[in-house]
Design a protein around this motif. Structure first.
Motif, PDB file in Angstrom:
ATOM      1  N   ASP A  92       0.804  -1.232   0.000  1.00  6.77           N
ATOM      2  CA  ASP A  92       0.000   0.000   0.000  1.00  6.77           C
ATOM      3  C   ASP A  92       0.834   1.278   0.000  1.00  6.77           C
ATOM      4  OD1 ASP A  92      -2.487  -1.232  -0.066  1.00  6.77           O
ATOM      5  OD2 ASP A  92      -2.643  -1.346   2.121  1.00  6.77           O
ATOM      6  N   GLY A  93       2.094   1.189   0.378  1.00 10.20           N
ATOM      7  CA  GLY A  93       2.922   2.384   0.419  1.00 10.20           C
ATOM      8  C   GLY A  93       4.047   2.221   1.422  1.00 10.20           C
ATOM      9  N   ILE A  94       4.434   3.343   2.042  1.00  8.87           N
ATOM     10  CA  ILE A  94       5.493   3.342   3.047  1.00  8.87           C
ATOM     11  C   ILE A  94       4.872   3.114   4.422  1.00  8.87           C
ATOM     12  CG2 ILE A  94       7.285   4.721   4.178  1.00  8.87           C
ATOM     13  CD1 ILE A  94       8.122   3.997   1.427  1.00  8.87           C
ATOM     14  N   ALA A 109       0.654   8.045   5.163  1.00 16.26           N
ATOM     15  CA  ALA A 109      -0.169   8.460   4.026  1.00 16.26           C
ATOM     16  C   ALA A 109       0.473   9.575   3.208  1.00 16.26           C
ATOM     17  CB  ALA A 109      -1.544   8.912   4.513  1.00 16.26           C
ATOM     18  N   GLU A 110       1.244  10.449   3.859  1.00 10.96           N
ATOM     19  CA  GLU A 110       1.828  11.584   3.138  1.00 10.96           C
ATOM     20  C   GLU A 110       3.240  11.839   3.623  1.00 10.96           C
ATOM     21  OE1 GLU A 110       0.658  15.914   1.340  1.00 10.96           O
ATOM     22  OE2 GLU A 110      -0.795  14.740   2.483  1.00 10.96           O
ATOM     23  N   VAL A 111       4.143  12.043   2.679  1.00  4.83           N
ATOM     24  CA  VAL A 111       5.542  12.296   2.993  1.00  4.83           C
ATOM     25  C   VAL A 111       5.968  13.594   2.319  1.00  4.83           C
ATOM     26  CG1 VAL A 111       7.919  11.461   2.766  1.00  4.83           C
ATOM     27  CG2 VAL A 111       6.045   9.826   3.156  1.00  4.83           C
ATOM     28  N   THR A 112       6.492  14.522   3.118  1.00  5.18           N
ATOM     29  CA  THR A 112       7.059  15.744   2.539  1.00  5.18           C
ATOM     30  C   THR A 112       8.535  15.888   2.893  1.00  5.18           C
ATOM     31  OG1 THR A 112       6.325  17.007   4.471  1.00  5.18           O
ATOM     32  CG2 THR A 112       4.871  17.000   2.541  1.00  5.18           C
ATOM     33  N   ASP A 113       9.028  15.036   3.795  1.00  8.81           N
ATOM     34  CA  ASP A 113      10.434  15.072   4.200  1.00  8.81           C
ATOM     35  C   ASP A 113      10.972  13.643   4.169  1.00  8.81           C
ATOM     36  OD1 ASP A 113      12.910  15.430   5.297  1.00  8.81           O
ATOM     37  OD2 ASP A 113      12.186  15.832   7.329  1.00  8.81           O
ATOM     38  N   LEU A 114      11.797  13.339   3.179  1.00 14.52           N
ATOM     39  CA  LEU A 114      12.276  11.967   3.013  1.00 14.52           C
ATOM     40  C   LEU A 114      13.157  11.513   4.165  1.00 14.52           C
ATOM     41  CD1 LEU A 114      13.074  11.820  -0.807  1.00 14.52           C
ATOM     42  CD2 LEU A 114      11.111  10.869   0.397  1.00 14.52           C
ATOM     43  N   ASP A 115      13.900  12.446   4.756  1.00 14.17           N
ATOM     44  CA  ASP A 115      14.769  12.062   5.869  1.00 14.17           C
ATOM     45  C   ASP A 115      13.972  11.479   7.026  1.00 14.17           C
ATOM     46  OD1 ASP A 115      17.081  12.807   4.566  1.00 14.17           O
ATOM     47  OD2 ASP A 115      17.036  14.860   5.339  1.00 14.17           O
ATOM     48  N   SER A 116      12.722  11.902   7.156  1.00 18.24           N
ATOM     49  CA  SER A 116      11.907  11.457   8.285  1.00 18.24           C
ATOM     50  C   SER A 116      11.457   9.996   8.142  1.00 18.24           C
ATOM     51  CB  SER A 116      10.661  12.344   8.426  1.00 18.24           C
ATOM     52  OG  SER A 116       9.775  12.149   7.325  1.00 18.24           O
ATOM     53  N   ARG A 164      13.428   7.509   6.191  1.00 14.53           N
ATOM     54  CA  ARG A 164      14.475   6.571   5.777  1.00 14.53           C
ATOM     55  C   ARG A 164      14.692   5.464   6.806  1.00 14.53           C
ATOM     56  NH1 ARG A 164      16.845   8.719   1.190  1.00 14.53           N
ATOM     57  NH2 ARG A 164      16.816  10.996   1.066  1.00 14.53           N
ATOM     58  N   GLU A 165      14.525   5.788   8.074  1.00 13.26           N
ATOM     59  CA  GLU A 165      14.751   4.787   9.127  1.00 13.26           C
ATOM     60  C   GLU A 165      13.724   3.657   9.068  1.00 13.26           C
ATOM     61  OE1 GLU A 165      13.275   6.099  13.174  1.00 13.26           O
ATOM     62  OE2 GLU A 165      13.224   8.024  12.099  1.00 13.26           O
ATOM     63  N   TYR A 166      12.610   3.869   8.372  1.00 12.13           N
ATOM     64  CA  TYR A 166      11.557   2.859   8.337  1.00 12.13           C
ATOM     65  C   TYR A 166      11.763   1.808   7.244  1.00 12.13           C
ATOM     66  CZ  TYR A 166       9.023   6.376  11.068  1.00 12.13           C
ATOM     67  OH  TYR A 166       8.644   7.295  12.010  1.00 12.13           O
ATOM     68  N   ILE A 167      12.729   2.036   6.375  1.00  9.49           N
ATOM     69  CA  ILE A 167      12.844   1.196   5.198  1.00  9.49           C
ATOM     70  C   ILE A 167      13.534  -0.124   5.534  1.00  9.49           C
ATOM     71  CG2 ILE A 167      13.685   1.041   2.828  1.00  9.49           C
ATOM     72  CD1 ILE A 167      11.490   3.157   3.407  1.00  9.49           C
ATOM     73  N   GLU A 168      12.798  -1.198   5.413  1.00  5.10           N
ATOM     74  CA  GLU A 168      13.353  -2.543   5.480  1.00  5.10           C
ATOM     75  C   GLU A 168      12.938  -3.255   4.204  1.00  5.10           C
ATOM     76  OE1 GLU A 168      12.623  -4.724   9.269  1.00  5.10           O
ATOM     77  OE2 GLU A 168      11.472  -2.935   9.787  1.00  5.10           O
ATOM     78  N   GLU A 169      13.885  -3.915   3.575  1.00  2.00           N
ATOM     79  CA  GLU A 169      13.591  -4.561   2.308  1.00  2.00           C
ATOM     80  C   GLU A 169      12.976  -5.950   2.523  1.00  2.00           C
ATOM     81  OE1 GLU A 169      13.526  -2.978  -0.250  1.00  2.00           O
ATOM     82  OE2 GLU A 169      15.088  -1.452  -0.277  1.00  2.00           O
ATOM     83  N   LYS A 170      12.124  -6.356   1.576  1.00  2.00           N
ATOM     84  CA  LYS A 170      11.588  -7.714   1.532  1.00  2.00           C
ATOM     85  C   LYS A 170      12.192  -8.414   0.328  1.00  2.00           C
ATOM     86  CE  LYS A 170       7.397  -8.405  -0.099  1.00  2.00           C
ATOM     87  NZ  LYS A 170       7.344  -9.419  -1.184  1.00  2.00           N
ATOM     88  N   ILE A 181      12.212   5.207  -2.688  1.00  2.00           N
ATOM     89  CA  ILE A 181      12.558   6.453  -1.997  1.00  2.00           C
ATOM     90  C   ILE A 181      13.480   7.299  -2.872  1.00  2.00           C
ATOM     91  CG2 ILE A 181      13.757   7.418   0.003  1.00  2.00           C
ATOM     92  CD1 ILE A 181      10.969   6.241   0.565  1.00  2.00           C
ATOM     93  N   HIS A 182      14.403   6.638  -3.564  1.00  2.00           N
ATOM     94  CA  HIS A 182      15.291   7.377  -4.464  1.00  2.00           C
ATOM     95  C   HIS A 182      14.488   8.012  -5.599  1.00  2.00           C
ATOM     96  CE1 HIS A 182      18.786   8.718  -6.546  1.00  2.00           C
ATOM     97  NE2 HIS A 182      18.714   7.811  -7.514  1.00  2.00           N
ATOM     98  N   ALA A 183      13.502   7.276  -6.119  1.00  2.00           N
ATOM     99  CA  ALA A 183      12.636   7.841  -7.155  1.00  2.00           C
ATOM    100  C   ALA A 183      11.873   9.042  -6.620  1.00  2.00           C
ATOM    101  CB  ALA A 183      11.658   6.773  -7.656  1.00  2.00           C
ATOM    102  N   ALA A 184      11.391   8.934  -5.384  1.00  2.00           N
ATOM    103  CA  ALA A 184      10.673  10.052  -4.767  1.00  2.00           C
ATOM    104  C   ALA A 184      11.581  11.263  -4.622  1.00  2.00           C
ATOM    105  CB  ALA A 184      10.128   9.639  -3.407  1.00  2.00           C
TER     106      ALA A 184
END
Length: 258
Positions: free
Chosen positions: A169-171, A186-193, A195-201, A214-217
């Motif tokens: 569904d998203g991040i 639901a909404e991201v305006t600051d990517l730094d906020s 990055r800590e949530y990213i875990e890969e599957k 995130i890089h695309a964003a």
């Protein structure tokens, strides 16, 4: 003037979690595009060439050797386009193929030529389907699944919206595949906020993950292009996201940007 929409659809979505391209997934996309074309000029950035080829041939060393993946991409790209053409044509939709490498985006003349080609295709009512030219370039084969490519296409076409169609569904604040209590952002305006949530599957089919999204964003936000991550397993995922009828993640411009 219609608005401009880039739709990126990845391998995991196109295969619907199996090891074969799903006709139903492409048909669902076509049905939505019939509606979306009333308001948008559309580009599809489609992965899936290698997965398509593996329905017809198995090449030794697929998981280890880049040249095996490139050979599969060469076989699968034409068959993938045949699938799009046969299914889309039943909905009255015309398609055209564009293969790009990252060198194309580094060259201003190539950028302009690509932009002009896409605009001309729109004028004659053809939908460009873009993929990386995997037989001469390996970046997406190794680590991107066209996320970055779709962002660069969105930038050169000055798109209003890039939609990354994913299997999630998203991040989330935690990996929902690992944590049942994960919450969607639901909404991201600051990517730094986030990055800590990213875990890969791990995925056996696609090469994209949340890091590449995130890089695309980041690319989109730097150029004022809105980007969404939507779940391609939900019905009418783009149209329902536009109507706020399903959960998804929206990336907007930073508050400090114009």
């Amino acid at each position: 003037m219609k608005k401009k929409l880039i739709i990126k659809i990845g391998t995991s979505t196109l295969t619907a979690g199996t090891n074969r391209i799903s006709f139903a997934v492409i048909e669902s996309l076509a049905r939505q595009i019939v509606e979306l074309k009333k308001e948008y000029d559309i580009v599809i950035v489609s992965s899936g060439a290698i997965a398509t080829a593996r329905q017809f041939v198995e090449i030794n060393g697929f998981n280890k050797h880049v040249d095996s993946k490139q050979a599969l991409a060469a076989i699968g790209q034409t068959k993938l386009m045949e699938l799009y053409d046969s299914i889309f044509s039943t909905f009255g939709l015309n398609i055209a193929q564009i293969l790009l490498t990252y060198r194309d985006f580094e060259n201003p003349t190539a950028n302009e030529n690509t932009r002009n080609t896409i605009r001309r295709l729109w004028q004659v009512d053809y939908i460009p389907i873009v993929n990386e030219n995997d037989t001469v370039s390996i970046e997406e084969i190794v680590l991107g699944d066209n996320d970055k490519l779709s962002a660069l296409v969105a930038v050169i076409t000055e798109a209003d919206l890039l939609t990354l169609v994913s299997d999630i569904d998203g991040i989330f604040d935690r990996n929902p595949h690992l944590h049942a209590d994960a919450q969607l952002i639901a909404e991201v305006t600051d990517l730094d906020s986030i990055r800590e949530y990213i875990e890969e599957k791990e995925s056996l089919l696609g090469t994209g993950g949340m890091s590449s999204k995130i890089h695309a964003a980041e690319i989109c936000m730097q150029h004022g292009v809105e980007m969404w991550i939507v779940n391609g397993q939900r019905p009418n995922y783009i149209i329902n996201a536009m109507g706020n009828r399903i959960p998804f993640t929206r990336f907007g411009k930073n508050d400090g940007e114009s």
